[in-house]
Design a protein around this motif. Structure first.
Motif, PDB file in Angstrom:
ATOM      1  N   GLY A  30     -34.994  35.733   9.827  1.00  0.00           N
ATOM      2  CA  GLY A  30     -34.285  36.395  10.915  1.00  0.00           C
ATOM      3  C   GLY A  30     -32.786  36.195  10.889  1.00  0.00           C
ATOM      4  N   GLN A  31     -32.266  35.651   9.803  1.00  0.00           N
ATOM      5  CA  GLN A  31     -30.845  35.351   9.710  1.00  0.00           C
ATOM      6  C   GLN A  31     -30.199  36.092   8.550  1.00  0.00           C
ATOM      7  OE1 GLN A  31     -31.005  31.079   9.232  1.00  0.00           O
ATOM      8  NE2 GLN A  31     -30.744  30.730  11.435  1.00  0.00           N
ATOM      9  N   ASN A  32     -28.951  36.485   8.763  1.00  0.00           N
ATOM     10  CA  ASN A  32     -28.156  37.048   7.685  1.00  0.00           C
ATOM     11  C   ASN A  32     -27.526  35.886   6.936  1.00  0.00           C
ATOM     12  OD1 ASN A  32     -26.443  38.384   5.982  1.00  0.00           O
ATOM     13  ND2 ASN A  32     -25.430  39.594   7.557  1.00  0.00           N
ATOM     14  N   ALA A  33     -28.134  35.458   5.839  1.00  0.00           N
ATOM     15  CA  ALA A  33     -27.709  34.251   5.127  1.00  0.00           C
ATOM     16  C   ALA A  33     -27.441  34.575   3.668  1.00  0.00           C
ATOM     17  CB  ALA A  33     -28.765  33.165   5.244  1.00  0.00           C
ATOM     18  N   GLU A  34     -26.166  34.609   3.302  1.00  0.00           N
ATOM     19  CA  GLU A  34     -25.797  34.918   1.928  1.00  0.00           C
ATOM     20  C   GLU A  34     -24.805  33.891   1.406  1.00  0.00           C
ATOM     21  OE1 GLU A  34     -25.307  39.087   0.829  1.00  0.00           O
ATOM     22  OE2 GLU A  34     -25.689  39.620   2.917  1.00  0.00           O
ATOM     23  N   LEU A  35     -24.776  33.752   0.091  1.00  0.00           N
ATOM     24  CA  LEU A  35     -23.978  32.705  -0.539  1.00  0.00           C
ATOM     25  C   LEU A  35     -22.513  33.107  -0.702  1.00  0.00           C
ATOM     26  CD1 LEU A  35     -23.974  29.918  -2.017  1.00  0.00           C
ATOM     27  CD2 LEU A  35     -24.396  31.185  -4.119  1.00  0.00           C
ATOM     28  N   TYR A  36     -22.217  34.053  -1.561  1.00  0.00           N
ATOM     29  CA  TYR A  36     -20.879  34.463  -1.990  1.00  0.00           C
ATOM     30  C   TYR A  36     -20.191  33.340  -2.769  1.00  0.00           C
ATOM     31  CZ  TYR A  36     -21.627  37.748   1.880  1.00  0.00           C
ATOM     32  OH  TYR A  36     -22.158  38.678   2.732  1.00  0.00           O
ATOM     33  N   GLN A  37     -19.536  33.715  -3.857  1.00  0.00           N
ATOM     34  CA  GLN A  37     -18.875  32.685  -4.650  1.00  0.00           C
ATOM     35  C   GLN A  37     -17.441  32.469  -4.189  1.00  0.00           C
ATOM     36  OE1 GLN A  37     -20.126  35.624  -5.828  1.00  0.00           O
ATOM     37  NE2 GLN A  37     -19.196  36.163  -7.775  1.00  0.00           N
ATOM     38  N   VAL A  38     -17.095  31.206  -4.043  1.00  0.00           N
ATOM     39  CA  VAL A  38     -15.749  30.805  -3.628  1.00  0.00           C
ATOM     40  C   VAL A  38     -15.045  30.180  -4.827  1.00  0.00           C
ATOM     41  CG1 VAL A  38     -14.414  29.247  -2.152  1.00  0.00           C
ATOM     42  CG2 VAL A  38     -16.402  30.451  -1.226  1.00  0.00           C
ATOM     43  N   THR A  39     -13.785  30.524  -5.008  1.00  0.00           N
ATOM     44  CA  THR A  39     -12.980  29.911  -6.053  1.00  0.00           C
ATOM     45  C   THR A  39     -11.815  29.162  -5.410  1.00  0.00           C
ATOM     46  OG1 THR A  39     -11.772  30.313  -8.125  1.00  0.00           O
ATOM     47  CG2 THR A  39     -11.530  31.958  -6.396  1.00  0.00           C
ATOM     48  N   SER A  40     -11.579  27.961  -5.880  1.00  0.00           N
ATOM     49  CA  SER A  40     -10.483  27.126  -5.380  1.00  0.00           C
ATOM     50  C   SER A  40      -9.527  26.812  -6.520  1.00  0.00           C
ATOM     51  CB  SER A  40     -11.019  25.817  -4.785  1.00  0.00           C
ATOM     52  OG  SER A  40     -11.837  26.050  -3.665  1.00  0.00           O
ATOM     53  N   ALA A  41      -8.254  26.667  -6.183  1.00  0.00           N
ATOM     54  CA  ALA A  41      -7.244  26.256  -7.160  1.00  0.00           C
ATOM     55  C   ALA A  41      -7.049  24.753  -7.033  1.00  0.00           C
ATOM     56  CB  ALA A  41      -5.933  26.990  -6.914  1.00  0.00           C
ATOM     57  N   VAL A  42      -7.305  24.031  -8.101  1.00  0.00           N
ATOM     58  CA  VAL A  42      -7.161  22.578  -8.088  1.00  0.00           C
ATOM     59  C   VAL A  42      -6.040  22.168  -9.042  1.00  0.00           C
ATOM     60  CG1 VAL A  42      -9.581  22.205  -7.509  1.00  0.00           C
ATOM     61  CG2 VAL A  42      -8.880  22.212  -9.914  1.00  0.00           C
ATOM     62  N   ILE A  43      -5.399  21.049  -8.713  1.00  0.00           N
ATOM     63  CA  ILE A  43      -4.367  20.463  -9.565  1.00  0.00           C
ATOM     64  C   ILE A  43      -4.916  19.145 -10.100  1.00  0.00           C
ATOM     65  CG2 ILE A  43      -1.998  19.610  -9.717  1.00  0.00           C
ATOM     66  CD1 ILE A  43      -1.361  21.280  -7.216  1.00  0.00           C
ATOM     67  N   PHE A  44      -4.956  19.004 -11.402  1.00  0.00           N
ATOM     68  CA  PHE A  44      -5.461  17.763 -11.985  1.00  0.00           C
ATOM     69  C   PHE A  44      -4.414  16.657 -11.873  1.00  0.00           C
ATOM     70  CE2 PHE A  44      -7.918  21.027 -14.332  1.00  0.00           C
ATOM     71  CZ  PHE A  44      -9.196  20.602 -13.984  1.00  0.00           C
ATOM     72  N   LYS A  45      -4.872  15.458 -11.610  1.00  0.00           N
ATOM     73  CA  LYS A  45      -3.964  14.329 -11.442  1.00  0.00           C
ATOM     74  C   LYS A  45      -3.155  14.027 -12.693  1.00  0.00           C
ATOM     75  CE  LYS A  45      -5.986  11.517  -7.732  1.00  0.00           C
ATOM     76  NZ  LYS A  45      -6.641  10.225  -7.422  1.00  0.00           N
ATOM     77  N   TYR A  46      -3.667  14.413 -13.844  1.00  0.00           N
ATOM     78  CA  TYR A  46      -2.961  14.094 -15.079  1.00  0.00           C
ATOM     79  C   TYR A  46      -1.709  14.941 -15.295  1.00  0.00           C
ATOM     80  CZ  TYR A  46      -5.586  18.123 -16.959  1.00  0.00           C
ATOM     81  OH  TYR A  46      -6.126  19.365 -17.175  1.00  0.00           O
ATOM     82  N   THR A  47      -1.486  15.964 -14.479  1.00  0.00           N
ATOM     83  CA  THR A  47      -0.326  16.828 -14.662  1.00  0.00           C
ATOM     84  C   THR A  47       0.971  16.019 -14.650  1.00  0.00           C
ATOM     85  OG1 THR A  47       0.922  18.709 -13.792  1.00  0.00           O
ATOM     86  CG2 THR A  47      -0.190  17.329 -12.177  1.00  0.00           C
ATOM     87  N   LYS A  48       1.903  16.406 -15.486  1.00  0.00           N
ATOM     88  CA  LYS A  48       3.215  15.762 -15.514  1.00  0.00           C
ATOM     89  C   LYS A  48       4.125  16.289 -14.411  1.00  0.00           C
ATOM     90  CE  LYS A  48       3.183  15.064 -20.560  1.00  0.00           C
ATOM     91  NZ  LYS A  48       3.882  15.399 -21.832  1.00  0.00           N
ATOM     92  N   TYR A  49       3.713  17.397 -13.819  1.00  0.00           N
ATOM     93  CA  TYR A  49       4.581  18.061 -12.855  1.00  0.00           C
ATOM     94  C   TYR A  49       3.829  18.396 -11.565  1.00  0.00           C
ATOM     95  CZ  TYR A  49       7.056  18.666 -17.280  1.00  0.00           C
ATOM     96  OH  TYR A  49       7.662  18.446 -18.497  1.00  0.00           O
ATOM     97  N   PRO A  50       3.403  17.392 -10.815  1.00  0.00           N
ATOM     98  CA  PRO A  50       2.618  17.652  -9.597  1.00  0.00           C
ATOM     99  C   PRO A  50       3.383  18.432  -8.532  1.00  0.00           C
ATOM    100  CG  PRO A  50       3.274  15.339  -9.742  1.00  0.00           C
ATOM    101  CD  PRO A  50       3.588  15.953 -11.062  1.00  0.00           C
ATOM    102  N   LYS A  51       4.672  18.150  -8.397  1.00  0.00           N
ATOM    103  CA  LYS A  51       5.440  18.866  -7.366  1.00  0.00           C
ATOM    104  C   LYS A  51       5.640  20.331  -7.757  1.00  0.00           C
ATOM    105  CE  LYS A  51       7.872  14.819  -5.534  1.00  0.00           C
ATOM    106  NZ  LYS A  51       9.191  14.199  -5.273  1.00  0.00           N
ATOM    107  N   ALA A  52       5.862  20.579  -9.033  1.00  0.00           N
ATOM    108  CA  ALA A  52       5.995  21.963  -9.488  1.00  0.00           C
ATOM    109  C   ALA A  52       4.689  22.724  -9.283  1.00  0.00           C
ATOM    110  CB  ALA A  52       6.397  21.989 -10.964  1.00  0.00           C
ATOM    111  N   ALA A  53       3.573  22.045  -9.547  1.00  0.00           N
ATOM    112  CA  ALA A  53       2.269  22.683  -9.356  1.00  0.00           C
ATOM    113  C   ALA A  53       2.043  23.023  -7.889  1.00  0.00           C
ATOM    114  CB  ALA A  53       1.165  21.765  -9.876  1.00  0.00           C
ATOM    115  N   MET A  54       2.382  22.098  -7.008  1.00  0.00           N
ATOM    116  CA  MET A  54       2.219  22.377  -5.580  1.00  0.00           C
ATOM    117  C   MET A  54       3.175  23.470  -5.116  1.00  0.00           C
ATOM    118  SD  MET A  54       1.300  18.795  -3.674  1.00  0.00           S
ATOM    119  CE  MET A  54       2.609  17.787  -4.371  1.00  0.00           C
TER     120      MET A  54
END
Length: 441
Positions: free
Chosen positions: A312-336
């Motif tokens: 009795g419910q409208n229940a669907e998944l849908y795919q979500v994409t997120s942008a992540v920044i890896f900690k190893y980056t040399k340029y965290p502020k530029a990435a943000m």
């Protein structure tokens, strides 16, 4: 970096003001709220960035993202390299980058993948709070995929809506003036389509989007769930058995080969007139509209959300994409700084519009984008971020839910049963065993 601070009183007052004014209307983007001062991020000297995203299904999405990136480089001097990977390759390559500590600075990942390696990702809570405060707040579903222990470990970028896409003339020829709204009517329609010579086709293969979306709808529409609220594995249930039996009846009316389909296959089959009805993002309609040779198909396309089942419910998944920044980056502020730039209205609004209803906004203010009312085919996709159910339902998101999905436990359960490799009972029991490896480890 200038710290962005927001008191509880300011938040309450601002939220009340938004509600009174019609929170996410067009006016929201045309003015600044007092609390939403620009967040100043100063990139590192000599910074360069590498971004890996998934291969686009809609040309406008990629073209506009690249155009926005070029603007960013002109304004900041920061060179940005954009790489692409297939949908199926994103998950394993992101995991390798996270664990090896080398690769792109920023990556677009799927669903709850950030929960598999949260300690490898940069905390972007300050940036997320700034964007949420300025643009009406984040939708809960996408937000949950990108947060861990109250902190943002990524920025929810988009929800790729999923809908049933069908040939209106073939549905009418099967005896239906409108698309059925319940699972019983849906089965009768699919049987009628097959009887008339052109069956339906829903992905039972390892399609990151289409395979997962279809399998989760099958389960949830019948009241089944992988785990309960405490994370106890509950997939082996009467509701799941009924969902499998229903899926098997549908499958009898499918075109051959859907058990091996990936995300590209149903698009191709539909546009080649090999299938009457599929579940897909708006990309298949976009492709038909763009190609003059497919004008007849484009004019015949209808779209709708999946039917309601016994739950009795409208229940669907849908795919979500997120942008992540890896900690190893040399340029965290530029990435943000790059992600901040891309989420700001002068860049985000044109990108959503250019995506032609393929990428649904994760920040509520962008629901006012004109794309959503420009074509009736877009309607089922317009509220994907608002209405989605996360894949960890009904339990918490985390390494267990992410691992279970990455291993295609649910998709395989249905595929094994509908193709006759296992009985419904055996398929559910095997899914239970596989899921427990993640939830009880």
């Amino acid at each position: 970096m200038t710290k962005f601070k927001l008191t509880r009183r300011q938040l309450v007052q601002s939220s009340a003001g938004i509600a009174a004014a019609g929170a996410v209307g067009a006016g929201l983007l045309g003015r600044r709220r007092a609390f939403a001062q620009d967040l100043k991020i100063t990139p590192e000297e000599g910074a360069t960035l590498r971004v890996t995203r998934w291969s686009p299904f809609v040309e406008g999405d990629e073209k506009q993202w690249l155009a926005n990136t070029e603007k960013f480089t002109k304004e900041t001097g920061i060179q940005v390299r954009i790489d692409k990977e297939s949908w199926e390759d994103i998950r394993p390559k992101a995991a390798v980058a996270a664990n090896v500590g080398s690769g792109p600075d920023i990556m677009w990942v799927w669903f709850d993948d950030p929960h598999q390696y949260p300690d490898k990702l940069l905390d972007v809570t300050e940036l997320a709070d700034y964007l949420g405060g300025k643009y009406g707040g984040w939708y809960d579903g996408p937000k949950s995929y990108a947060t861990r222990d109250g902190k943002f470990i990524g920025l929810p970028l988009a929800t790729i809506g999923n809908a049933v896409v069908y040939r209106k003339s073939l549905v009418k020829a099967a005896g239906f003036d409108e698309f059925p709204k319940d699972t019983a009517g849906f089965l009768k329609l699919v049987q009628g389509l097959k009887k008339n010579g052109l069956g339906a086709g829903f992905t039972h293969g390892h399609g990151v989007g289409d395979g997962n979306n279809y399998a989760h709808w099958l389960l949830w529409s019948h009241g089944g769930k992988m785990v309960d609220e405490k994370g106890n594995v509950t997939i082996n249930s009467p509701e799941t058995i009924e969902a499998i039996k229903y899926a098997s009846e549908l499958y009898k009316n499918f075109v051959p080969g859907t058990e091996s389909w990936l995300d590209v296959n149903n698009n191709r089959a539909f546009l080649a007139k090999q299938v009457s009805c599929i579940a897909n993002g708006v990309s298949v309609y976009y492709a038909a509209k763009k190609d003059p040779a497919l004008a007849e198909i484009a004019a015949d396309i209808g779209s709708t959300n999946f039917p309601i089942g016994p739950s009795g419910q409208n229940a669907e998944l849908y795919q979500v994409t997120s942008a992540v920044i890896f900690k190893y980056t040399k340029y965290p502020k530029a990435a943000m700084r790059y992600l901040q730039y891309m989420f700001e209205q002068p860049q985000m609004d044109p990108w959503i519009e250019a995506s032609s209803a393929y990428c649904c906004q994760t920040l509520k203010a962008y629901a006012a984008n004109k794309i959503w009312t420009s074509d009736p085919v877009f309607a089922p996709y317009a509220k994907a971020s608002e209405t989605l159910r996360t894949n960890g339902y009904a339990g918490p998101l985390g390494p267990a839910s992410a691992g279970t999905m990455a291993d295609y436990v649910l998709v395989d359960m249905f595929a094994e049963a509908v193709t006759g490799q296992r009985s419904p009972e055996d398929a559910a029991a095997r899914a239970e065993q596989r899921a427990k490896r993640y939830y009880q480890s």
